[in-house]
Design a protein around this motif. Structure first.
Motif, mmCIF file in Angstrom:
data_model
loop_
_atom_site.group_PDB
_atom_site.id
_atom_site.type_symbol
_atom_site.label_atom_id
_atom_site.label_comp_id
_atom_site.label_asym_id
_atom_site.label_seq_id
_atom_site.Cartn_x
_atom_site.Cartn_y
_atom_site.Cartn_z
ATOM 1 N N VAL A 27 -4.592 -4.417 0.289
ATOM 2 C CA VAL A 27 -4.806 -4.141 1.704
ATOM 3 C C VAL A 27 -3.635 -4.645 2.534
ATOM 4 O O VAL A 27 -2.909 -5.555 2.134
ATOM 5 N N LEU A 28 -3.478 -4.008 3.687
ATOM 6 C CA LEU A 28 -2.461 -4.398 4.650
ATOM 7 C C LEU A 28 -3.172 -5.133 5.768
ATOM 8 O O LEU A 28 -4.060 -4.589 6.415
ATOM 9 N N ILE A 29 -2.793 -6.375 5.985
ATOM 10 C CA ILE A 29 -3.358 -7.178 7.065
ATOM 11 C C ILE A 29 -2.360 -7.128 8.218
ATOM 12 O O ILE A 29 -1.182 -7.432 8.038
ATOM 13 N N HIS A 46 -0.144 10.219 3.411
ATOM 14 C CA HIS A 46 0.707 11.357 3.066
ATOM 15 C C HIS A 46 1.059 11.369 1.577
ATOM 16 O O HIS A 46 0.598 12.220 0.842
ATOM 17 N N GLN A 47 1.856 10.409 1.137
ATOM 18 C CA GLN A 47 2.273 10.377 -0.266
ATOM 19 C C GLN A 47 2.106 8.998 -0.886
ATOM 20 O O GLN A 47 2.697 8.702 -1.913
ATOM 21 N N GLY A 48 1.312 8.154 -0.255
ATOM 22 C CA GLY A 48 0.943 6.886 -0.875
ATOM 23 C C GLY A 48 1.927 5.745 -0.754
ATOM 24 O O GLY A 48 1.804 4.751 -1.470
ATOM 25 N N ALA A 49 2.886 5.830 0.145
ATOM 26 C CA ALA A 49 3.845 4.721 0.315
ATOM 27 C C ALA A 49 3.111 3.439 0.670
ATOM 28 O O ALA A 49 2.095 3.452 1.361
ATOM 29 N N GLY A 54 6.883 -0.752 5.615
ATOM 30 C CA GLY A 54 7.210 -0.133 6.901
ATOM 31 C C GLY A 54 7.338 -1.191 7.981
ATOM 32 O O GLY A 54 7.803 -2.298 7.732
ATOM 33 N N MET A 55 6.879 -0.846 9.171
ATOM 34 C CA MET A 55 7.005 -1.785 10.279
ATOM 35 C C MET A 55 5.883 -1.589 11.284
ATOM 36 O O MET A 55 5.248 -0.540 11.334
ATOM 37 N N ILE A 56 5.650 -2.636 12.064
ATOM 38 C CA ILE A 56 4.771 -2.531 13.220
ATOM 39 C C ILE A 56 5.675 -2.306 14.422
ATOM 40 O O ILE A 56 6.660 -3.019 14.610
ATOM 41 N N TRP A 82 8.425 5.704 4.328
ATOM 42 C CA TRP A 82 8.998 6.885 3.671
ATOM 43 C C TRP A 82 9.290 8.026 4.632
ATOM 44 O O TRP A 82 10.374 8.596 4.621
ATOM 45 N N HIS A 83 8.320 8.412 5.441
ATOM 46 C CA HIS A 83 8.486 9.608 6.273
ATOM 47 C C HIS A 83 8.186 9.374 7.744
ATOM 48 O O HIS A 83 8.116 10.320 8.521
#
Length: 119
Positions: A27-29, A46-49, A54-56, A82-83
């Motif tokens: 999970v992403l907290i 989309h593709q599971g990245a 990534g970023m907030i 990714w996208h």
């Protein structure tokens, strides 16, 4: 109901995110600038990245024109590495460009200094 401590409140400053395990799921907290905690499956629709890479960030307003960007909602948007798909942290992880799509989200509560995720 399944629940688990995923981190301490001191592990994340406002505007930061981190990955953690919740049972067999990753999970992403996220902690928004107002100090609230949110949790999502750490996977782009989309593709599971892995969204932790990534970023907030914020979003551009309707007043933005090419080359002249006006930002709002700083610290409330997750951007896929990714996208560049963007997801609204405070609105159940709904994708900004297509609000019918959303991240899998989890309930979060804070007890003492523990951030607890439950489903």
């Amino acid at each position: 109901m399944k629940e688990q401590i995923v981190c301490k409140t001191t592990d994340l400053e406002p505007g930061q995110m981190m990955a953690s395990d919740f049972g067999e799921k990753n999970v992403l907290i996220c902690r928004t600038l107002d100090g609230e905690f949110y949790a999502f499956l750490n996977q782009c629709t989309h593709q599971g990245a892995r969204l932790e890479k990534g970023m907030i960030c914020g979003a551009t307003t309707d007043q933005s024109k090419p080359g002249d960007y006006h930002y709002c909602r700083r610290g409330e948007i997750i951007r896929c590495p990714w996208h560049g798909r963007e997801f609204d942290i405070k609105n159940e992880g709904r994708m900004l460009a297509s609000p019918k799509q959303k991240l899998v989200n989890f309930q979060v509560r804070v007890e003492d200094e523990n951030v607890i995720v439950y489903k």
